[in-house]
Write a protein that holds these residues in place. Structure first.
Motif, PDB file in Angstrom:
ATOM      1  N   SER A   1       0.826  -1.206   0.000  1.00 15.39           N
ATOM      2  CA  SER A   1       0.000   0.000   0.000  1.00 15.39           C
ATOM      3  C   SER A   1       0.863   1.259   0.000  1.00 15.39           C
ATOM      4  CB  SER A   1      -0.931  -0.001   1.217  1.00 15.39           C
ATOM      5  OG  SER A   1      -1.728   1.151   1.243  1.00 15.39           O
ATOM      6  N   LEU A   2       1.901   1.269   0.835  1.00 15.23           N
ATOM      7  CA  LEU A   2       2.793   2.425   0.884  1.00 15.23           C
ATOM      8  C   LEU A   2       3.596   2.574  -0.406  1.00 15.23           C
ATOM      9  CD1 LEU A   2       4.181   2.451   4.528  1.00 15.23           C
ATOM     10  CD2 LEU A   2       2.790   4.203   3.429  1.00 15.23           C
ATOM     11  N   ARG A   3       3.968   1.442  -1.025  1.00 17.32           N
ATOM     12  CA  ARG A   3       4.679   1.509  -2.303  1.00 17.32           C
ATOM     13  C   ARG A   3       3.857   2.264  -3.335  1.00 17.32           C
ATOM     14  NH1 ARG A   3       6.251  -4.039  -1.558  1.00 17.32           N
ATOM     15  NH2 ARG A   3       4.647  -4.705  -3.035  1.00 17.32           N
ATOM     16  N   HIS A   4       2.578   1.914  -3.417  1.00 22.71           N
ATOM     17  CA  HIS A   4       1.708   2.596  -4.375  1.00 22.71           C
ATOM     18  C   HIS A   4       1.569   4.078  -4.021  1.00 22.71           C
ATOM     19  CE1 HIS A   4       0.578  -0.873  -6.686  1.00 22.71           C
ATOM     20  NE2 HIS A   4       0.221  -1.533  -5.614  1.00 22.71           N
TER      21      HIS A   4
ATOM     22  N   ASP B   1      12.260  -4.034  -8.552  1.00 18.69           N
ATOM     23  CA  ASP B   1      10.889  -4.508  -8.409  1.00 18.69           C
ATOM     24  C   ASP B   1      10.071  -4.079  -9.622  1.00 18.69           C
ATOM     25  OD1 ASP B   1       8.385  -5.268  -7.647  1.00 18.69           O
ATOM     26  OD2 ASP B   1       8.310  -4.064  -5.819  1.00 18.69           O
ATOM     27  N   LEU B   2       9.892  -4.984 -10.565  1.00 21.19           N
ATOM     28  CA  LEU B   2       9.136  -4.658 -11.766  1.00 21.19           C
ATOM     29  C   LEU B   2       7.684  -4.316 -11.451  1.00 21.19           C
ATOM     30  CD1 LEU B   2      10.558  -7.284 -14.260  1.00 21.19           C
ATOM     31  CD2 LEU B   2      10.640  -4.822 -14.526  1.00 21.19           C
ATOM     32  N   ALA B   3       7.145  -4.892 -10.375  1.00 19.17           N
ATOM     33  CA  ALA B   3       5.755  -4.607 -10.021  1.00 19.17           C
ATOM     34  C   ALA B   3       5.566  -3.141  -9.655  1.00 19.17           C
ATOM     35  CB  ALA B   3       5.318  -5.507  -8.864  1.00 19.17           C
ATOM     36  N   SER B   4       6.561  -2.537  -8.971  1.00 22.19           N
ATOM     37  CA  SER B   4       6.432  -1.136  -8.574  1.00 22.19           C
ATOM     38  C   SER B   4       6.712  -0.189  -9.731  1.00 22.19           C
ATOM     39  CB  SER B   4       7.385  -0.824  -7.411  1.00 22.19           C
ATOM     40  OG  SER B   4       8.732  -0.860  -7.842  1.00 22.19           O
ATOM     41  N   VAL B   5       7.423  -0.671 -10.759  1.00 20.05           N
ATOM     42  CA  VAL B   5       7.737   0.151 -11.928  1.00 20.05           C
ATOM     43  C   VAL B   5       6.537   0.238 -12.875  1.00 20.05           C
ATOM     44  CG1 VAL B   5       9.118   0.174 -14.042  1.00 20.05           C
ATOM     45  CG2 VAL B   5      10.220  -0.201 -11.833  1.00 20.05           C
TER      46      VAL B   5
END
Length: 520
Positions: free
Chosen positions: A181-184, A207-211
């Motif tokens: 949640s904080l990453r987003h 982290d490809l998910a956060s990119v």
């Protein structure tokens, strides 16, 4: 028009001037654009970002132009004013990057004045913190960094990075230690700021998910070379290079196939009614309840994940159960017998639970050899062992974590992140415990190395019939190797069950929010 343009950039380390660590990298970033550098640990991402600005030991050659200024070849006295006027930096560990003895307001004032601007008023400082979404911002100006949560520190780091209105923002793993949640939230904040101020953003991430959904373009690095580049969605959805495919495949997802887990034995550990509170500092008197009436059990050979958002109390609970931290009320039973507080524990009790911490390099003494680091627990927990017996245990532990014996003579600074974490696991295993406490043990690692560490832990668990208490903010990671998941929210365990059941049929709103954040 490009704000920052890199052409044939190569980076050498002073002791290895003949071999480039980064070799011939090229890219450019326009105002309002985000370019993500992606790759595993040691691929050269951070060196590529920091070396042209004189912020690493690397020596840059080739070309790196910021506006009309060529950075390569400039000495530090010439680089300093260029950095101060035009570049903002967001680092991976804000607590390490911030000055611990200066209040937030003083550090933000220093950041705003670095390009020669006039001293900001308190109202100006409050507005800067409001801009990055910090609540009760005026109150936080008088706090020290350690009194902020992880998400608050990262927001403050962003506020300080843009306080002088730079043209280029360099974000080096800005969300690695944060929950989903904080990453987003942090990535959305960076998106908003680059749109509002026309910032060019150079984002470093493993982290490809956060990119995905935040970067316009991706450049994939391996061994210091560019192996793939293109629009972010194209690179992630249809990677061409085998290495990029491996990076995409290594990202754990909630939809991955359920793993085969070891059979369970009898009840090993039982926590009953654990409560922990801390004295509030500053002007707000009273106590903060960090853990409230938490209870759970762990079976022999079982992996239990304590999952929750940052600040939910999971690390505090884990440390209390392992007798590494305070415990106000409640008790911990080991095979039916109450464990005493740590200062009263016998050596045989101390051996039973051994920790592996989040930051592998920071948890290893930089002055010691790897062999000495791994052997240290034996001096205190198994003093009856001879020097020869200790070294045999060290060799066995190194073998268990798949490191050669020659690593025993090396020092932590020579290790990669994955190697350092293997050493930390070997140190935890050397006393032959029955249970490991993993506190975010893979959050600082890239996805490929993290997958290797999880596979290693599974192998060791089966061989030694270990129990594992894994503290993590990553539900997808917990699902890859844990039998059960216990979800914490505001100090309470609000849901416990089989990993698949918790993920497919979450009962509590906090669990539902975690799952939604992990999937988005």
């Amino acid at each position: 028009m490009s704000v920052y343009c890199v052409d044939s950039l190569s980076i050498f380390l002073p002791d290895h001037a003949a071999i480039p660590i980064v070799d011939g990298v090229c890219f450019s970033i326009a105002a309002g654009e985000c370019l993500a550098l992606v790759g595993e640990s040691g691929s050269g991402k951070s060196l590529t970002c920091l070396s042209p600005f004189g912020l690493s030991a690397g020596l840059a050659s080739g070309s790196a132009r910021l506006g009309g200024t060529e950075l390569c070849g400039l000495a530090e006295p010439q680089l300093r004013p260029v950095r101060a006027a035009n570049v903002g930096f967001i680092f991976q560990q804000p607590l390490s990057a911030l000055t611990p003895h200066l209040k937030i307001g003083a550090q933000l004032t220093e950041a705003a004045m670095q390009a020669g601007a006039t001293r900001p008023s308190r109202q100006d400082l409050t507005a800067m913190l409001d801009r990055v979404g910090l609540t009760r911002s005026e109150e936080k100006l008088d706090r020290y960094p350690h009194l902020l949560s992880g998400g608050e520190r990262q927001r403050f780091m962003i506020a300080a990075a843009i306080a002088h209105r730079p043209k280029l923002l360099i974000a080096d793993e800005p969300t690695a230690a944060l929950d989903a949640s904080l990453r987003h939230d942090i990535m959305d904040l960076i998106d908003r700021l680059r749109a509002d101020y026309g910032l060019a953003v150079l984002l470093v991430s493993h982290d490809l998910a956060s990119v995905r959904g935040h970067a316009d373009r991706i450049l994939v690095l391996k061994d210091g070379k560019t192996i793939e580049a293109g629009p972010a969605e194209s690179v992630i959805a249809a990677p061409r290079h085998a290495y990029t495919k491996a990076l995409v495949a290594a990202v754990p997802t909630l939809g991955s196939a359920a793993p085969l887990l070891p059979e369970l034995g009898e009840v090993l550990l039982k926590a009953e009614g654990i409560s922990i509170s801390f004295q509030k500092s500053g002007w707000r008197s009273g106590h903060h309840a960090a853990v409230i009436e938490a209870s759970f059990t762990i079976m022999k050979g079982e992996s239990l994940a304590l999952v929750g958002a940052s600040g939910s109390g999971k690390s505090t609970l884990g440390r209390a159960v392992a007798r590494l931290g305070p415990c106000d009320t409640g008790r911990v039973l080991w095979q039916g017998r109450a464990l005493p507080e740590r200062r009263f524990m016998a050596r045989t009790d101390r051996i039973r639970i051994q920790p592996v911490f989040q930051d592998p390099i920071a948890s290893l003494d930089p002055q010691w050899t790897i062999a000495d680091i791994i052997a240290e627990p034996l001096k205190h927990l198994c003093p009856e062992l001879s020097v020869t017996a200790r070294m045999e245990r060290v060799s066995s532990a190194l073998n268990d974590v798949e490191l050669n014996l020659e690593f025993g003579d090396r020092r932590p600074a020579t290790l990669s992140g994955g190697q350092a974490q293997r050493v930390a696991i070997a140190r935890a295993l050397v006393a032959e415990p029955d249970m490991l406490l993993l506190d975010e043990a893979t959050s600082a690692l890239d996805v490929i190395v993290a997958a290797q560490i999880i596979a290693l832990l599974q192998k060791v668990q089966r061989a030694r019939k270990l129990s594992i208490l894994a503290i993590t903010h990553d539900l997808a990671l917990a699902r890859t190797f844990c039998h059960r998941i216990a979800v914490m929210h505001e100090g309470r365990i609000v849901e416990t069950g089989r990993a698949d059941d918790v993920i497919t049929s979450p009962a509590h709103p906090a669990t539902q929010r975690l799952i939604l954040a992990s999937r988005s």
